[in-house]
Design a protein around this motif. Sequence first.
Motif: not given
Length: 696
Positions: A206-209, A214-215, A174-179, A217-220
């Motif tokens: 282009r999956f990695d783009q 998201y990834l 429904a909404f933008s993904a946060r993570n 930001n999660d790692l950082q």
Amino acid sequence: MNERLEAMRNRVRNREQRKWRLQSVPDIIPECEVENLSWTMRAARLTRRQCEAEFPVIEPDQKIAFTRTVPGIAPLYLPEEWEAFFAGRSRHESGPISNICADWGMVLSQGLSGRKAAAEKSLRSHEHDRDAVEFLTAAIETMDAVLDLAARYEKEAERIGRMDLAIVLSRVPAFSARNFHEALQSLRLLHAAVWMSGNYHVGLGRFDQYMWPYLRNDLQSGALSLPKAEELLAEFFISLNRDSDLYPGVQQGDNGQSLMLGGVTRQGKNAVNELTHIVLRVARDVAMIDPKINLRINADTDKNLLMTAARLTQIGLGFPQYSNDDVIIPALTAMGYDLKDARDYTVAACWEFIIPGKGMEVVNIGAVSFPLAAHEAIVDGLTENDRNFENIMDRVERNIDRQIEQLARGKRDLLLPPAPFYSVLMTGCLEQGRDISQGAAYNNYGIHGAACSSAADALINVKKFVFEDKCLSSQRLLNALETDFKGFEDVRQLLATGQKVGCNDEAVDSILTRLFSYMADACDRQGDNSRGGRFRPGSGSAMYYLWLARDCGDTQDRIVGATADGRRKESMFAANLAPSPGAQVRGPISVLQSFAKIDYHRICNGGPITMELSQTIFSDDDALEKVALFIRTFAQLGCQQLQLNTLNPETLKDALEHPENHKNLIVRVWGWSGYFCELSPEYQEQIISRHTYAMN
């Protein structure tokens, strides 16, 4: 791969998910007839009823949910009504839009609520445009249907006490993904909904783009560790295999779930990131047929990345397929693509180049049979006593032109059905009030150029043995071809000794390049395809390496019998760009050198050099480094695409005898990979017969 993921993969591979499937699909025709729904509104109703018919399945160990329970796609019309729609018009394959790629990054960042807001805004601005109003109304209905399905999954997660998953499903799609977790869950549902709407060969782009932000930001932030991220990605990959037996294709596995890695950004900067490496590693660990992995490289690609890719190749999935940015991006701009869009290319189901969100390309409208064009020229030319070989080549050019004209004519009146939900995921469709079936920024048609090596080998044999050395008379060759070499084994043996594509032999390679030049010229002469696009020539074969040799497809008018390269009737051709079956070549480098001579600036629909490597090559890190350097050589020589397969012919033969021992044996077929024991016998036969190279 931990114990949880191993158990999940085994369940999927054993098709245990079938226990959840219903017995039938919804019957939507009666209500569509009663309400007198248009084709567009029927397409929306299809998405709605398919979503409503699904019942939520969440297994206890799942972190990414969705399992299809409806076993097929409901028809929109009675068979006779469906056929009536296409009366006087041409249809692409089974009809629905396929083989394109959504703008997944845009949809993940906006969510369906954002896309719905865009549709409602557009609806207000197009209120006096009846067609736009109908399309936008249909698009909104499809979004509501998918949102309702996600809400039912959320309630199911709550019911079974999975509040972690319920929270994710309350947000996405429904909404933008946060993570990263939400982005994967959102993509899983949205991607599945496209299939459930009747479309197929749905690419992942282009999956990695689009996933990396998201990834990252999660790692950082420390919200996710690298091992946990890889675990989520592995589960997502496994989930893509859960419903794949429901997807249409020529063979099981031919489903178009392809993703692209690496390359450059739209601004031309290096796009490789940590997720690029992670995807390659996780795909190796999961070791299933989906998703199909593609990697964009250039002459300067980091060797460590190529080593990681070689380790994936090592296990025999046929992944990754390599695309050379140095060649492809200039070719696409020469074809009329905006530079930033060309830099953003991905591949369709197999290898054809498309632009995510902006391409309504029909990348496979058929194939030129190079062997037939050559065979007819040889037979007609020798029968009519052509005085020199160039007369034969003139005939080849006319034959190729005739085939291209026939293919083009057959698709100039192409009718594409409306696809309101797919349109939601494409760039600009909602904003313009226009269904993707009506066209996009790019609307080219692709034509494959199949079995080029056999044609070039046949032509060089005629040039040398008939016209130059005069050791084979025209009549004797004609008699040998007519009888499938029965009583002419000496002729067949002579032809087998001729010069071969794949040896870096200038004489035969020059004929090879002329064949593709003729094809490009013929496509240029066709001009506009009636949808604002052009005809793009390519070097792939798809299934035509079989269909042009045997009566098992829709190519009866282009099947050819015995050919002057020494090939017998019904013997299959090489897949894509590869030496003719049985040809003796110098080695893998010479094969690259031969195919590097093609002018890929004009042959830009895609099509890989296809090579089978012996498993003994991948013995240690030094050997893997050689494979990595070989891949770099492919790019440095100016080739366009490459797929490397790892084969052990003895294992394949044992799988024929004892399939129960090899149910997880995976092979590359043409632009996709499948389980060897699930393939039809003719495809198994061709794979076993392919060249296997050693690398010294």
